[in-house]
Design a protein around this motif. Structure first.
Motif, PDB file in Angstrom:
ATOM      1  N   ALA B  23       9.468  -8.747   6.517  1.00 33.31           N
ATOM      2  CA  ALA B  23       9.179  -7.541   5.745  1.00 33.31           C
ATOM      3  C   ALA B  23       7.966  -6.818   6.312  1.00 33.31           C
ATOM      4  N   VAL B  24       6.930  -7.596   6.614  1.00 35.64           N
ATOM      5  CA  VAL B  24       5.706  -6.981   7.154  1.00 35.64           C
ATOM      6  C   VAL B  24       6.001  -6.249   8.453  1.00 35.64           C
ATOM      7  N   LEU B  25       6.725  -6.950   9.365  1.00 36.78           N
ATOM      8  CA  LEU B  25       7.064  -6.318  10.640  1.00 36.78           C
ATOM      9  C   LEU B  25       7.932  -5.089  10.420  1.00 36.78           C
ATOM     10  N   ALA B  26       8.878  -5.220   9.495  1.00 34.45           N
ATOM     11  CA  ALA B  26       9.774  -4.102   9.247  1.00 34.45           C
ATOM     12  C   ALA B  26       8.997  -2.909   8.705  1.00 34.45           C
ATOM     13  N   VAL B  27       8.098  -3.173   7.752  1.00 34.11           N
ATOM     14  CA  VAL B  27       7.312  -2.063   7.187  1.00 34.11           C
ATOM     15  C   VAL B  27       6.466  -1.414   8.275  1.00 34.11           C
ATOM     16  N   ALA B  28       5.882  -2.278   9.129  1.00 29.50           N
ATOM     17  CA  ALA B  28       5.098  -1.731  10.243  1.00 29.50           C
ATOM     18  C   ALA B  28       5.990  -0.857  11.115  1.00 29.50           C
ATOM     19  N   GLY B  29       7.173  -1.381  11.403  1.00 28.88           N
ATOM     20  CA  GLY B  29       8.104  -0.620  12.227  1.00 28.88           C
ATOM     21  C   GLY B  29       8.488   0.692  11.574  1.00 28.88           C
ATOM     22  N   ILE B  30       8.713   0.640  10.265  1.00 25.19           N
ATOM     23  CA  ILE B  30       9.078   1.859   9.546  1.00 25.19           C
ATOM     24  C   ILE B  30       7.946   2.870   9.640  1.00 25.19           C
ATOM     25  N   ALA B  31       6.737   2.340   9.428  1.00 21.17           N
ATOM     26  CA  ALA B  31       5.579   3.240   9.477  1.00 21.17           C
ATOM     27  C   ALA B  31       5.474   3.916  10.831  1.00 21.17           C
ATOM     28  N   MET B  32       5.829   3.192  11.907  1.00 16.51           N
ATOM     29  CA  MET B  32       5.726   3.771  13.250  1.00 16.51           C
ATOM     30  C   MET B  32       6.851   4.733  13.555  1.00 16.51           C
ATOM     31  N   ASN B  33       7.849   4.782  12.692  1.00 19.94           N
ATOM     32  CA  ASN B  33       9.020   5.585  13.015  1.00 19.94           C
ATOM     33  C   ASN B  33       9.352   6.608  11.956  1.00 19.94           C
ATOM     34  N   LEU B  34       8.329   7.038  11.213  1.00 20.62           N
ATOM     35  CA  LEU B  34       8.608   7.944  10.102  1.00 20.62           C
ATOM     36  C   LEU B  34       9.197   9.268  10.570  1.00 20.62           C
ATOM     37  N   ASP B  35       9.034   9.577  11.874  1.00 17.02           N
ATOM     38  CA  ASP B  35       9.653  10.807  12.367  1.00 17.02           C
ATOM     39  C   ASP B  35      11.016  10.535  13.029  1.00 17.02           C
ATOM     40  N   HIS B  36      11.363   9.254  13.112  1.00 20.05           N
ATOM     41  CA  HIS B  36      12.707   8.931  13.607  1.00 20.05           C
ATOM     42  C   HIS B  36      13.451   8.165  12.525  1.00 20.05           C
ATOM     43  N   THR B  37      13.633   8.793  11.382  1.00 15.04           N
ATOM     44  CA  THR B  37      14.215   8.017  10.281  1.00 15.04           C
ATOM     45  C   THR B  37      15.614   7.517  10.607  1.00 15.04           C
ATOM     46  N   HIS B  38      16.324   8.208  11.556  1.00  7.52           N
ATOM     47  CA  HIS B  38      17.670   7.706  11.867  1.00  7.52           C
ATOM     48  C   HIS B  38      17.608   6.319  12.505  1.00  7.52           C
ATOM     49  N   ARG B  39      16.503   6.048  13.215  1.00  4.88           N
ATOM     50  CA  ARG B  39      16.377   4.707  13.787  1.00  4.88           C
ATOM     51  C   ARG B  39      16.190   3.670  12.678  1.00  4.88           C
ATOM     52  N   ILE B  40      15.436   4.052  11.651  1.00  2.00           N
ATOM     53  CA  ILE B  40      15.208   3.113  10.541  1.00  2.00           C
ATOM     54  C   ILE B  40      16.529   2.796   9.858  1.00  2.00           C
ATOM     55  N   TRP B  41      17.234   3.861   9.485  1.00  2.00           N
ATOM     56  CA  TRP B  41      18.470   3.645   8.736  1.00  2.00           C
ATOM     57  C   TRP B  41      19.536   2.955   9.579  1.00  2.00           C
ATOM     58  N   ALA B  42      19.555   3.258  10.881  1.00  2.00           N
ATOM     59  CA  ALA B  42      20.533   2.597  11.746  1.00  2.00           C
ATOM     60  C   ALA B  42      20.309   1.093  11.741  1.00  2.00           C
ATOM     61  N   ASN B  43      19.047   0.690  11.680  1.00  2.00           N
ATOM     62  CA  ASN B  43      18.774  -0.750  11.646  1.00  2.00           C
ATOM     63  C   ASN B  43      19.121  -1.372  10.312  1.00  2.00           C
ATOM     64  N   VAL B  44      18.948  -0.584   9.228  1.00  2.00           N
ATOM     65  CA  VAL B  44      19.385  -1.101   7.924  1.00  2.00           C
ATOM     66  C   VAL B  44      20.877  -1.365   7.977  1.00  2.00           C
ATOM     67  N   LEU B  45      21.606  -0.392   8.570  1.00  2.00           N
ATOM     68  CA  LEU B  45      23.063  -0.545   8.683  1.00  2.00           C
ATOM     69  C   LEU B  45      23.401  -1.753   9.560  1.00  2.00           C
ATOM     70  N   LEU B  46      22.754  -1.833  10.718  1.00  2.00           N
ATOM     71  CA  LEU B  46      23.064  -2.890  11.668  1.00  2.00           C
ATOM     72  C   LEU B  46      22.929  -4.269  11.026  1.00  2.00           C
ATOM     73  N   ASN B  47      21.767  -4.531  10.459  1.00  2.00           N
ATOM     74  CA  ASN B  47      21.569  -5.857   9.895  1.00  2.00           C
ATOM     75  C   ASN B  47      22.295  -6.035   8.575  1.00  2.00           C
ATOM     76  N   GLY B  48      22.355  -4.949   7.788  1.00  2.00           N
ATOM     77  CA  GLY B  48      23.106  -5.038   6.530  1.00  2.00           C
ATOM     78  C   GLY B  48      24.549  -5.407   6.791  1.00  2.00           C
ATOM     79  N   PHE B  49      25.169  -4.711   7.739  1.00  2.00           N
ATOM     80  CA  PHE B  49      26.574  -4.972   8.025  1.00  2.00           C
ATOM     81  C   PHE B  49      26.766  -6.333   8.691  1.00  2.00           C
ATOM     82  N   PHE B  50      25.948  -6.620   9.713  1.00  2.00           N
ATOM     83  CA  PHE B  50      26.148  -7.832  10.509  1.00  2.00           C
ATOM     84  C   PHE B  50      26.198  -9.065   9.618  1.00  2.00           C
ATOM     85  N   PHE B  51      25.191  -9.191   8.738  1.00  2.00           N
ATOM     86  CA  PHE B  51      25.145 -10.433   7.966  1.00  2.00           C
ATOM     87  C   PHE B  51      26.144 -10.444   6.820  1.00  2.00           C
ATOM     88  N   THR B  52      26.426  -9.272   6.251  1.00  2.00           N
ATOM     89  CA  THR B  52      27.449  -9.227   5.201  1.00  2.00           C
ATOM     90  C   THR B  52      28.803  -9.596   5.798  1.00  2.00           C
TER      91      THR B  52
END
Lengths: 171, 388, 455
Positions: B23-52
């Motif tokens: 979570a900490v790393l992810a939040v840090a990553g999110i903070a570093m990418n606030l102008d590339h929100t598509h990268r954030i959401w793409a990763n939510v999709l990637l890991n959300g889908f993969f493990f489900t």
């Protein structure tokens, strides 16, 4: 042709066969062959057979087939008879996959089958001796080779190892 | 007789630590990418889908063995059963994806649709898409829970009728899953490249997640063994799991080649653009994907011996699992973000979701005996041979 | 090997090892019945008519067929794919079910494998004759020649040559290697004479030696491991004949696994059709039981459903793609001039196998027989629909045309049934239809009542 003699004893059940083999092994009696109507589970372990090398032969032949298949297609399409089909590159790797795969399988299959036949000395015209025609029906047979005329002794050993019927064979 | 699994404080703490680190790393990553929100959401999709999808494929593993009247699987089935219970939680991530829909899916920008996307808009529109997402999660969760409940009932009630009911549930499950595994793949993944299409896509994604699920089963088995559980697992069980890893890796490669070869051969631009994008902008990953996911398991697991040794299976499983994460990455990122990006965000999100997945697994694994002892075929699991 | 007592027995009645030998050997003894002679005669007549049709094709030319622009492939290739598909069940049963340790395969694998070989022979006929100049058929093989040309390795039609040849060869080898121990059994039943000498020759000197059995098992398992991807590859490569094109209805990525599923589907249907009759005709009902029936029907539902899902996927993606030609291809299939073929296909392939969800139907020999025939009819129409409807109306409306077969094409198809059944009737008579040794190996664990002889 060297004169050979064998003593055979048969069983009617595979469990009894395995017990009989163990009994003979305990007395350090060398078993020449065991013949069964179907492959008996665990028999090769009891008889301490080395694992077959056929799989390795198959792998090597398959690799050879793959190399030949791919290499030959590559040569035909880049050197011998380059054809421009749809603007694809001459060395069109995706197209070469099907034939390469088929040749791999074919070569491996040949190696396995001919390896099996040759190593077991089976083939058209093979003249292996059938000691008891009921083996391919329902009898499980142990064969012991006679040496120095010890046929009587071997026969009694087989009987004490539980064999149903015991017989001497001259080859 | 079979040591029951205890979800100890030690394990809990370790997993919670993992989740927190992620979570900490992810939040840090999110903070570093606030102008590339598509990268954030793409990763939510990637890991959300993969493990489900891995969790659903694990359920499928058990289901298919139930339908095939198999016996050997009873020794290991509680592992994929527990994995499957992650589905409702995984569903939460997919609901999150709905929030970030506009950053991933071009077709969701309903004001700027070109002719082609307009043609699909009856299916690809935010409302229908959301309804389908919610439906998949609800239906899958219900199916998984229903099956699990019946399986657990058999531990206290050895009535053969319960096992027959399992078969009935399995039949319903497999039909629904057969359809929804494809439609969900079209929805969540294929529609990222909304101008592209491939009839094979649904099955391709499913096989990728199925192989990953087998790899996870093997890895979890390893972990449980290290903890002193599942001692009844013998070489024959390992051999069978190894065969699945081997065989389905080859089957995955076959589907990969089928899709690639056909699109390459016919050379139709609206189809080839998919691969051109990946080869041009994601070249290393593209070729690594095929090599790792095919050659590695193929060469490692071909020999009989390696399929029976846990260490080799572990090596192959780790490679396969990482490899198919990359496979999923390649399915999502080219269309979602356009060029490869890998950093704290990716690592953090993956660790976070993985941590939650593992937490749910161990929690559920503890809720039941490690083997279904009353299963009529259970004894068969201990007396069979893999010849050769 | 422990087998749960809850499982249904695979062999009914009271059997000992020698009873198994006796039961399976019996149809090979004595004079063949009227049914056998009648069947063989009909088959030979059909074969003769087929040979005549082939002669007309070669003598008068391919113009005697109904093919014309733009439909260059009609009944010929439909029949090719249909027969290859049927052949897949044999290898599936022998190889893939062996890898999955399914004991019920032992009663049907021998005849299913034989069926594969005969079906592939029938299939191989079509590529040869549809090229027209049969005597120059050897051109398809890559060999150094004075014309300085090589075959086009980039063509799926050539991949077919390698795939079908390899498949025929490997199937033949797999079938024969499995037969060897059983031929040994037959050899040892016979008294001295020509028959015994022939079977002795064919048995390759088999003795039943444990060493040979160990190697035989090892070889069989690896051959199975090879044959499994092989059988997938063959129908995949056949599907490439269509999918590598740009024709709507042909070019679609799902074809490889969908064709393979369809092949196993139709193959199992044919195995069922043949085995349901054979088991009654030659008294093997104790060996091919309801347990076998149910297992085979489960595979039919599974593969049939996969085919059904593939149809729905194609329909959906055709709409989803937005490609006008793709969308028209499917609209035309359902509502164009060949709509009747499409709906026969849908009914037979999608609806009928779903009946097997009902246990009573799944375990009924009569119902299964009827359904199996519908499945094969449906699968024939599937290939017809794919080939003809996609070709008769593709991109340019001014090129649209219609196709119907001539008597020559129909005659050749009838001839392939003649070839298939001639070989099948000969097989039943001269070879053991059931794998004797394999059934014996599961007799103890899986029979209703095992008679143990001896102490």
């Amino acid at each position: 042709m060297q004169e050979k003699a064998f003593v055979s004893g048969y069983y009617l059940d595979d469990k009894d066969l395995v017990e009989g083999i163990r009994a003979l092994q305990e007395k350090d009696i060398e078993i020449a062959d065991v013949r069964t109507p179907f492959p008996v589970h665990g028999l090769d372990k009891v008889l301490k057979y080395r694992r077959s090398r056929l799989p390795r032969a198959g792998f090597v032949a398959g690799a050879f087939g793959a190399a030949i298949g791919f290499g030959f297609q590559a040569w035909v399409f880049t050197e011998a008879w380059p054809l421009n089909f749809g603007g694809k590159p001459f060395l069109s790797v995706p197209s070469f996959i099907p034939v390469t795969f088929e040749l791999t399988v074919l070569m491996a299959a040949f190696a396995l089958v001919f390896g099996f036949l040759i190593s077991s000395k089976l083939g058209p015209g093979a003249d292996n001796v059938i000691f008891d025609e009921e083996v391919t029906n329902d009898r499980f047979q142990i064969l012991l080779e006679v040496s120095n005329g010890n046929s009587e002794q071997l026969q009694s050993e087989l009987q004490s190892a539980g064999a149903e019927g015991v017989k001497h064979h001259d080859v | 007789m079979y040591k029951s699994f205890e979800f100890t404080k030690k394990i809990k703490s370790f997993l919670i630590a993992t989740i927190v680190i992620g979570a900490v790393l992810a939040v840090a990553g999110i903070a570093m990418n606030l102008d590339h929100t598509h990268r954030i959401w793409a990763n939510v999709l990637l890991n959300g889908f993969f493990f489900t999808a891995i969790a659903m494929s694990a359920a499928f593993f058990v289901i298919v063995h139930v339908l095939g009247e198999s016996g050997w699987h009873t020794s290991v089935q509680r592992i994929p059963e527990a994995m499957a219970m992650y589905v409702p939680i995984g569903g939460v991530f997919m609901l999150l994806v709905l929030v970030g829909m506009h950053d991933i899916y071009h077709w969701s920008h309903t004001e700027h649709l070109d002719e082609i996307l307009l043609g699909k808009s009856a299916y690809l529109n935010p409302m229908f898409f959301s309804i389908r997402t919610v439906a998949y999660i609800i239906i899958w969760s219900l199916l998984v829970i229903w099956f699990r409940k019946t399986s657990l009932k058999t531990d206290t009630d050895a009535n053969i009728k319960l096992f027959n009911r399992q078969r009935g549930i399995a039949g319903i499950f497999i039909v629904i899953f057969a359809v929804t595994s494809s439609t969900s793949a079209w929805d969540w993944i294929m529609s990222i490249d909304a101008h592209w299409f491939s009839t094979l896509f649904g099955w391709y994604i499913f096989v990728s997640t199925f192989v990953s699920a087998v790899a996870v089963v093997i890895l979890l088995l390893f972990v449980l063994r290290r903890m002193g559980y599942m001692e009844h697992i013998n070489d024959e069980h390992l051999h069978d799991l190894g065969k699945y890893l081997f065989g389905f890796s080859i089957f995955w490669a076959y589907l990969w080649v089928s899709q690639y070869l056909l699109i390459w051969y016919s050379n139709i631009p609206e189809e080839t653009i998919y691969y051109v994008k990946r080869i041009q902008d994601f070249e290393g990953l593209f070729y690594a994907n095929v090599i790792i996911n095919f050659l590695a398991p193929f060469l490692i697991l071909m020999a009989r011996g390696t399929k029976r040794k846990l260490n080799w299976l572990i090596a192959a499983s780790i490679i396969v699992l990482l490899g198919h994460w990359v496979d999923m990455y390649l399915a999502i990122m080219p269309g979602a973000i356009g060029h490869p990006e890998f950093g704290i965000l990716e690592i953090g999100m993956t660790v976070f979701v993985l941590g939650i997945f593992l937490f749910m697994f161990f929690r559920n694994f503890a809720k039941a005996p490690v083997v279904p002892e009353n299963h009529p075929y259970f004894k068969e699991s201990f007396d069979y041979d893999n010849i050769r | 090997m422990y087998v749960s007592p809850v499982r249904e027995p695979l062999i009914s009645g009271e059997k000992s090892y020698s009873k198994v030998t006796e039961d399976i050997y019996a149809p090979m003894t004595g004079k063949p019945g009227k049914l056998w002679f009648g069947g063989l005669t009909l088959a030979l007549i059909a074969l003769g008519f087929g040979l005549f049709s082939i002669f007309i094709t070669v003598w008068d030319g391919i113009g005697t067929w109904g093919l014309d622009r733009t439909i260059g492939w009609g009944w010929g290739i439909t029949n090719f794919v249909w027969w290859v598909g049927i052949g897949h069940a044999g290898t599936f049963i022998s190889a893939i079910l062996l890898l999955f340790r399914q004991k019920w395969r032992t009663s049907i694998n021998r005849s299913a494998e034989a069926m594969t070989i005969f079906a592939v022979m029938c299939a191989g006929l079509f590529p040869l004759i549809h090229m027209g100049r049969l005597p120059l058929g050897f051109f398809i093989f890559p060999y150094p020649n004075t014309r300085d040309v090589w075959v086009n390795f980039n063509s799926p039609l050539l991949w077919d040559v390698f795939a079908i040849s390899t498949y025929l060869t490997v199937s033949l080898l797999f079938w024969y290697m499995g037969l060897i121990p059983d031929i040994g059994t037959i050899r040892d039943r016979l008294k001295n004479g020509i028959q015994k000498k022939i079977y002795a020759f064919l048995s390759f000197g088999w003795t039943g030696s444990a060493r040979h059995w160990a190697r035989h098992e090892s070889m069989s398992l690896i051959l199975a491991g090879l044959a499994a991807p092989l059988v997938l590859s063959v129908h995949t490569i056949v599907s490439f004949d269509f999918a590598t094109s740009v024709i709507p209805g042909w070019h679609t990525t799902i074809f490889p696994p969908y064709f393979v599923s369809g092949a196993v589907f139709s193959g199992f249907a044919m195995v069922l059709t043949l085995m349901i009759i054979t088991r009654k005709a030659i008294n093997l009902e104790d060996y091919i039981t309801k347990a076998h029936l149910e297992s085979m029907n489960k595979i039919i539902i599974a593969t049939g459903s996969i085919v059904g899902i593939a149809y729905i996927t194609e329909l959906f993606i055709a709409w989803y793609s937005g490609v006008v030609y793709e969308q028209y291809a499917f609209v035309n299939r359902a509502f164009g001039p060949y709509w009747w073929a499409y709906w026969i296909m849908m009914t037979c392939n999608v609806i009928t196998p779903q009946l097997f969800w009902i246990k009573k139907i799944r375990r009924s020999f009569a119902a299964t027989f009827v359904i199996s025939i519908f499945v094969n009819i449906g699968m024939w129409f599937e290939r017809f629909v794919i080939i003809v409807t996609s070709l008769h109306r593709d991109f340019l409306p001014s090129s649209w045309s219609m196709y119907s077969p001539t008597w020559v094409e129909v005659g050749i198809y009838i001839g392939t049934f003649g070839l298939f059944f001639t070989l099948f009737f000969l097989f039943i008579r001269f070879f053991p239809v059931i794998a004797i040794a394999e059934v014996k190996s599961v007799l103890k664990t899986s029979s209703e009542k095992f008679i143990k002889k001896g102490k």
